[in-house]
Design a protein around this motif. Structure first.
Motif, PDB file in Angstrom:
ATOM      1  N   ILE A 119       0.823  -1.217   0.000  1.00  0.00           N
ATOM      2  CA  ILE A 119       0.000   0.000   0.000  1.00  0.00           C
ATOM      3  C   ILE A 119       0.857   1.267   0.000  1.00  0.00           C
ATOM      4  N   CYS A 120       1.700   1.439   1.017  1.00  0.00           N
ATOM      5  CA  CYS A 120       2.455   2.699   1.135  1.00  0.00           C
ATOM      6  C   CYS A 120       3.862   2.610   0.555  1.00  0.00           C
ATOM      7  N   ARG A 121       4.285   1.393   0.174  1.00  0.00           N
ATOM      8  CA  ARG A 121       5.577   1.133  -0.467  1.00  0.00           C
ATOM      9  C   ARG A 121       6.779   1.335   0.449  1.00  0.00           C
ATOM     10  N   VAL A 122       6.581   1.438   1.766  1.00  0.00           N
ATOM     11  CA  VAL A 122       7.712   1.540   2.683  1.00  0.00           C
ATOM     12  C   VAL A 122       8.516   0.242   2.596  1.00  0.00           C
ATOM     13  N   TYR A 123       9.828   0.371   2.625  1.00  0.00           N
ATOM     14  CA  TYR A 123      10.722  -0.786   2.538  1.00  0.00           C
ATOM     15  C   TYR A 123      10.633  -1.592   3.826  1.00  0.00           C
ATOM     16  N   LEU A 124      10.444  -2.888   3.705  1.00  0.00           N
ATOM     17  CA  LEU A 124      10.264  -3.765   4.863  1.00  0.00           C
ATOM     18  C   LEU A 124      11.531  -4.544   5.221  1.00  0.00           C
ATOM     19  N   GLY A 125      12.592  -4.346   4.499  1.00  0.00           N
ATOM     20  CA  GLY A 125      13.825  -5.054   4.781  1.00  0.00           C
ATOM     21  C   GLY A 125      13.855  -6.403   4.083  1.00  0.00           C
ATOM     22  N   ASN A 126      14.822  -7.204   4.445  1.00  0.00           N
ATOM     23  CA  ASN A 126      14.992  -8.506   3.807  1.00  0.00           C
ATOM     24  C   ASN A 126      14.361  -9.656   4.583  1.00  0.00           C
ATOM     25  N   GLN A 127      13.710  -9.359   5.675  1.00  0.00           N
ATOM     26  CA  GLN A 127      13.160 -10.410   6.523  1.00  0.00           C
ATOM     27  C   GLN A 127      11.666 -10.570   6.295  1.00  0.00           C
ATOM     28  N   LEU A 128      11.244 -11.784   6.002  1.00  0.00           N
ATOM     29  CA  LEU A 128       9.832 -12.059   5.735  1.00  0.00           C
ATOM     30  C   LEU A 128       8.930 -11.735   6.917  1.00  0.00           C
ATOM     31  N   TRP A 129       9.461 -11.797   8.133  1.00  0.00           N
ATOM     32  CA  TRP A 129       8.623 -11.563   9.307  1.00  0.00           C
ATOM     33  C   TRP A 129       8.426 -10.076   9.591  1.00  0.00           C
ATOM     34  N   ASN A 130       9.020  -9.189   8.781  1.00  0.00           N
ATOM     35  CA  ASN A 130       8.823  -7.750   8.960  1.00  0.00           C
ATOM     36  C   ASN A 130       7.507  -7.263   8.373  1.00  0.00           C
ATOM     37  N   CYS A 131       6.696  -8.173   7.856  1.00  0.00           N
ATOM     38  CA  CYS A 131       5.446  -7.738   7.243  1.00  0.00           C
ATOM     39  C   CYS A 131       4.277  -8.584   7.737  1.00  0.00           C
ATOM     40  N   ILE A 132       3.097  -8.119   7.440  1.00  0.00           N
ATOM     41  CA  ILE A 132       1.855  -8.828   7.735  1.00  0.00           C
ATOM     42  C   ILE A 132       1.282  -9.265   6.400  1.00  0.00           C
ATOM     43  N   TRP A 133       0.936 -10.546   6.280  1.00  0.00           N
ATOM     44  CA  TRP A 133       0.421 -11.067   5.013  1.00  0.00           C
ATOM     45  C   TRP A 133      -1.080 -10.883   4.977  1.00  0.00           C
ATOM     46  N   ASP A 134      -1.519 -10.045   4.048  1.00  0.00           N
ATOM     47  CA  ASP A 134      -2.918  -9.635   3.932  1.00  0.00           C
ATOM     48  C   ASP A 134      -3.573 -10.285   2.726  1.00  0.00           C
ATOM     49  N   HIS A 135      -4.827 -10.704   2.883  1.00  0.00           N
ATOM     50  CA  HIS A 135      -5.620 -11.156   1.737  1.00  0.00           C
ATOM     51  C   HIS A 135      -6.114  -9.913   0.999  1.00  0.00           C
ATOM     52  N   ILE A 136      -5.875  -9.834  -0.290  1.00  0.00           N
ATOM     53  CA  ILE A 136      -6.348  -8.700  -1.086  1.00  0.00           C
ATOM     54  C   ILE A 136      -7.875  -8.710  -1.105  1.00  0.00           C
ATOM     55  N   ILE A 137      -8.453  -9.846  -1.450  1.00  0.00           N
ATOM     56  CA  ILE A 137      -9.900 -10.037  -1.325  1.00  0.00           C
ATOM     57  C   ILE A 137     -10.098 -10.812  -0.027  1.00  0.00           C
ATOM     58  N   PRO A 138     -10.819 -10.246   0.948  1.00  0.00           N
ATOM     59  CA  PRO A 138     -10.934 -10.892   2.259  1.00  0.00           C
ATOM     60  C   PRO A 138     -11.582 -12.270   2.194  1.00  0.00           C
ATOM     61  N   LEU A 139     -11.222 -13.118   3.136  1.00  0.00           N
ATOM     62  CA  LEU A 139     -11.787 -14.463   3.192  1.00  0.00           C
ATOM     63  C   LEU A 139     -13.304 -14.438   3.362  1.00  0.00           C
ATOM     64  N   ALA A 140     -13.816 -13.423   4.008  1.00  0.00           N
ATOM     65  CA  ALA A 140     -15.265 -13.331   4.208  1.00  0.00           C
ATOM     66  C   ALA A 140     -16.011 -13.252   2.879  1.00  0.00           C
ATOM     67  N   ALA A 141     -15.340 -12.841   1.825  1.00  0.00           N
ATOM     68  CA  ALA A 141     -15.976 -12.727   0.513  1.00  0.00           C
ATOM     69  C   ALA A 141     -16.429 -14.080  -0.028  1.00  0.00           C
ATOM     70  N   ALA A 142     -15.894 -15.161   0.498  1.00  0.00           N
ATOM     71  CA  ALA A 142     -16.254 -16.504   0.017  1.00  0.00           C
ATOM     72  C   ALA A 142     -17.735 -16.785   0.211  1.00  0.00           C
ATOM     73  N   LYS A 143     -18.322 -16.244   1.250  1.00  0.00           N
ATOM     74  CA  LYS A 143     -19.737 -16.496   1.523  1.00  0.00           C
ATOM     75  C   LYS A 143     -20.651 -15.413   0.963  1.00  0.00           C
ATOM     76  N   PHE A 144     -20.093 -14.273   0.576  1.00  0.00           N
ATOM     77  CA  PHE A 144     -20.926 -13.164   0.150  1.00  0.00           C
ATOM     78  C   PHE A 144     -20.752 -12.800  -1.320  1.00  0.00           C
TER      79      PHE A 144
END
Length: 87
Positions: free
Chosen positions: A40-65
């Motif tokens: 979203i904001c393009r801030v650099y998160l470094g080289n570590q995978l744990w420096n970020c939060i993995w977000d669903h682009i289309i939320p899981l709730a959309a499966a039922k709606f």
């Protein structure tokens, strides 16, 4: 968390698709795709995978709606890395 299920009642949230975890290899591939930055904001998160939060682009709730299967919603293409401010 950025999956937007907070917009639904507790009963509707229970109907949301089951969450699956990305593999380390999938996360690595996506992290490179997004240039190690927040989607979203393009801030650099470094080289570590744990420096970020993995977000669903289309939320899981959309499966039922909407017309999305839980399998589709859990595909790597539906994930993006976010910084803590954007999540």
């Amino acid at each position: 968390h950025a999956d937007n299920t907070q917009n639904f009642s507790p009963q509707k949230r229970r109907l949301a698709a089951k969450r699956k975890q990305l593999t380390k290899k999938q996360k690595s591939t996506l992290f490179r795709k997004y240039d190690h930055s927040c989607a979203i904001c393009r801030v650099y998160l470094g080289n570590q995978l744990w420096n970020c939060i993995w977000d669903h682009i289309i939320p899981l709730a959309a499966a039922k709606f909407d017309d999305y299967s839980s399998e589709y919603l859990n595909q790597p293409e539906n994930f993006r890395p976010l910084c803590s401010k954007c999540s």
